[in-house]
Design a protein around this motif. Structure first.
Motif, PDB file in Angstrom:
ATOM      1  N   LEU A   1      20.745 -67.125 -38.400  1.00  0.00           N
ATOM      2  CA  LEU A   1      22.015 -67.488 -37.768  1.00  0.00           C
ATOM      3  C   LEU A   1      22.372 -68.947 -38.053  1.00  0.00           C
ATOM      4  CD1 LEU A   1      21.796 -65.663 -34.307  1.00  0.00           C
ATOM      5  CD2 LEU A   1      22.861 -64.877 -36.424  1.00  0.00           C
ATOM      6  N   ALA A   2      21.378 -69.811 -38.080  1.00  0.00           N
ATOM      7  CA  ALA A   2      21.623 -71.214 -38.426  1.00  0.00           C
ATOM      8  C   ALA A   2      22.151 -71.325 -39.853  1.00  0.00           C
ATOM      9  CB  ALA A   2      20.353 -72.032 -38.262  1.00  0.00           C
ATOM     10  N   MET A   3      21.614 -70.515 -40.758  1.00  0.00           N
ATOM     11  CA  MET A   3      22.102 -70.538 -42.143  1.00  0.00           C
ATOM     12  C   MET A   3      23.522 -69.992 -42.239  1.00  0.00           C
ATOM     13  SD  MET A   3      18.946 -69.762 -44.732  1.00  0.00           S
ATOM     14  CE  MET A   3      18.459 -68.175 -44.068  1.00  0.00           C
ATOM     15  N   ARG A   4      23.851 -69.012 -41.411  1.00  0.00           N
ATOM     16  CA  ARG A   4      25.240 -68.513 -41.394  1.00  0.00           C
ATOM     17  C   ARG A   4      26.197 -69.645 -41.016  1.00  0.00           C
ATOM     18  NH1 ARG A   4      25.400 -62.771 -38.081  1.00  0.00           N
ATOM     19  NH2 ARG A   4      23.565 -61.781 -39.029  1.00  0.00           N
ATOM     20  N   ILE A   5      25.825 -70.401 -39.990  1.00  0.00           N
ATOM     21  CA  ILE A   5      26.667 -71.517 -39.564  1.00  0.00           C
ATOM     22  C   ILE A   5      26.793 -72.536 -40.672  1.00  0.00           C
ATOM     23  CG2 ILE A   5      26.824 -73.472 -37.963  1.00  0.00           C
ATOM     24  CD1 ILE A   5      25.469 -71.672 -35.860  1.00  0.00           C
TER      25      ILE A   5
END
Length: 490
Positions: free
Chosen positions: A74-78
């Motif tokens: 999810l951090a990489m999506r952001i």
């Protein structure tokens, strides 16, 4: 004059124009994972206090953290959505007196964040740099028991560790923001991106997204930064805008009085409409960062990063552009507001599908941003075919705007065929002869208003439209009424 002096009234606008505001925002967003960042406890809002805890998130001796892979994704999506470089990263211990963190330190990322050097473009075109978007754990929640709910008036405090260890991404902007309006636009756009990526629900009222604002002022034209103050834990766009406006006025008033702005952390008091001093502002060395010994460095490979990027859908800016294209490539100011509302509510797919089914784009946008939005979850579930068919009835003149709105409400309530519902509700188009007769009757009953309209006062037409709609119980089409009035006026 003290650093906490009141700012009374509005400042002289010429004086404000002599200064430039410099704003940088730190946005903390809780990630929509099933479990916490370093343990298997549920990540859930609203549960009974201190029920979602374990030795790891309570920092008990001998417990060891294990990194949550879903949080990393999810951090990489952001980071991808914010055009950041996704880098190898590591975790550190941030040491500080944390009364709401049992182990008295926070596991965060410091000099090696997972996302760095990105940017976000506001709807008005301003580009705000993103310094970093790094992973860290949340703290617990303190409740100060007393009249004001603040620590300085508390009889005692209660702590809930359910939130302790919940995964966060902290998104730090460059100091590229210059006004309270831009700050609100940045936060709103970022919230839309976070929701679109699926990384967060963006519910500021639940603390899923919290904002710290770093604010300073400098003489207009200067390239040097002034002394900044940080306003902590702003939990609404309204509070963000009000806090910035107050703090800017406070700092200018201090400088104009020959006093210095003190670098500090301040709290926004929503009820009083002012900021209040909390503590002197810490620097990085005050936290005594050092590498977290229980976690290995994090290095997502290119294949994982590629899968994350490929899975991302269109971001809010892309979706707004698509709706603008449906309008022919340009939008009025009112339509631009409707587009933003439709995208924020996630109704743009409904509008696009209705237009593809033959509904007029402008009408679909208007009805979605107003009537469909007002129906809440029922509006979200409205079938595309029914919505498009209803709009076609209105566009053809078979239903008036008022009738269309009434049928739309029934559609949202119980479903069905729009034409059948309209017939059931007694909505039938008024024939030209019948309409002309009713318009004539209304004109005869309002001779003074007719004289004003006949002499060119167009705004009076609303009086006649209202009269005809009342006489026909909403069966008349407002556009047809106006057309008949114009015909009679000649």
């Amino acid at each position: 004059m003290s650093a906490d002096r009141e700012v009374d009234g509005e400042m002289d606008r010429d004086a404000v124009r002599e200064w430039e505001t410099v704003i940088g925002l730190e946005v903390h967003t809780e990630l929509a994972t099933q479990t916490k960042l370093f343990c298997g406890c549920p990540n859930a809002f609203g549960d009974e206090p201190n029920t979602n805890v374990c030795p790891v998130c309570l920092g008990l001796p001998g417990s060891l953290p294990v990194l949550n892979a879903q949080a990393v994704e999810l951090a990489m999506r952001i980071g991808t959505a914010l055009h950041c470089e996704i880098r190898p990263s590591s975790f550190a211990r941030k040491n500080y007196f944390y009364p709401d963190q049992a182990k008295d330190y926070q596991i965060s990322q410091y000099d090696e964040p997972i996302n760095a050097k990105g940017w976000l473009q506001l709807p008005e075109g301003v580009v705000v740099g993103v310094t970093r978007a790094h992973l860290e754990e949340d703290t617990g929640k303190l409740t100060h028991v007393g009249a004001s709910g603040r620590i300085n008036a508390a009889h005692h405090a209660l702590v809930d560790y359910n939130r302790s260890g919940v995964p966060l991404v902290e998104i730090v902007s460059e100091p590229d923001i210059r006004t309270a309006a831009q700050a609100r636009a940045y936060a709103a756009e970022l919230r839309g991106i976070l929701v679109a990526t699926g990384a967060s629900d963006g519910r500021m009222e639940e603390g899923s997204m919290r904002i710290d604002a770093n604010i300073s002022v400098r003489p207009a034209g200067s390239s040097e930064f002034g002394t900044r103050c940080e306003i902590k834990n702003l939990n609404s766009l309204r509070s963000l805008g009000r806090a910035i406006e107050y703090e800017v006025a406070r700092q200018i008033a201090l400088i104009d009085a020959g006093e210095a702005v003190r670098q500090e952390t301040r709290h926004w008091d929503e009820a009083a409409g002012r900021t209040e001093s909390m503590r002197s502002k810490e620097e990085a060395n005050d936290y005594r960062y050092f590498p977290e010994p229980d976690l290995v460095p994090l290095a997502p490979d290119a294949a994982w990063q590629g899968r994350v990027g490929a899975a991302l859908g269109p971001m809010p800016a892309d979706r707004r552009a698509l709706l603008t294209d449906l309008l022919g490539g340009s939008a009025t100011e009112a339509q631009a507001e409707q587009i933003r509302a439709v995208v924020d509510l996630g109704l743009d797919a409904l509008v696009s599908a209705a237009v593809a089914a033959g509904a007029p784009a402008a009408l679909a946008l208007t009805r979605a941003s107003n009537e469909v939005a007002a129906e809440g979850e029922a509006g979200q579930a409205l079938p595309v075919e029914s919505f498009a068919a209803l709009l076609s009835l209105e566009a053809s003149g078979a239903l008036s705007a008022t009738q269309c709105k009434a049928v739309l409400h029934e559609l949202a309530e119980r479903g069905g065929d729009p034409a059948a519902l309209a017939k059931e509700m007694g909505f039938e188009a008024l024939g030209p002869d019948s309409l002309a007769a009713v318009v004539a009757e209304v004109i005869a009953s309002l001779p003074d208003e007719w004289k004003r309209y006949a002499e060119g006062e167009d705004k009076v037409s609303g009086v006649f439209v209202q009269g005809v709609m009342k006489a026909t119980k909403g069966q008349a089409n407002g556009k047809d009424v106006v057309a008949e009035l114009r015909r009679l006026r000649g």
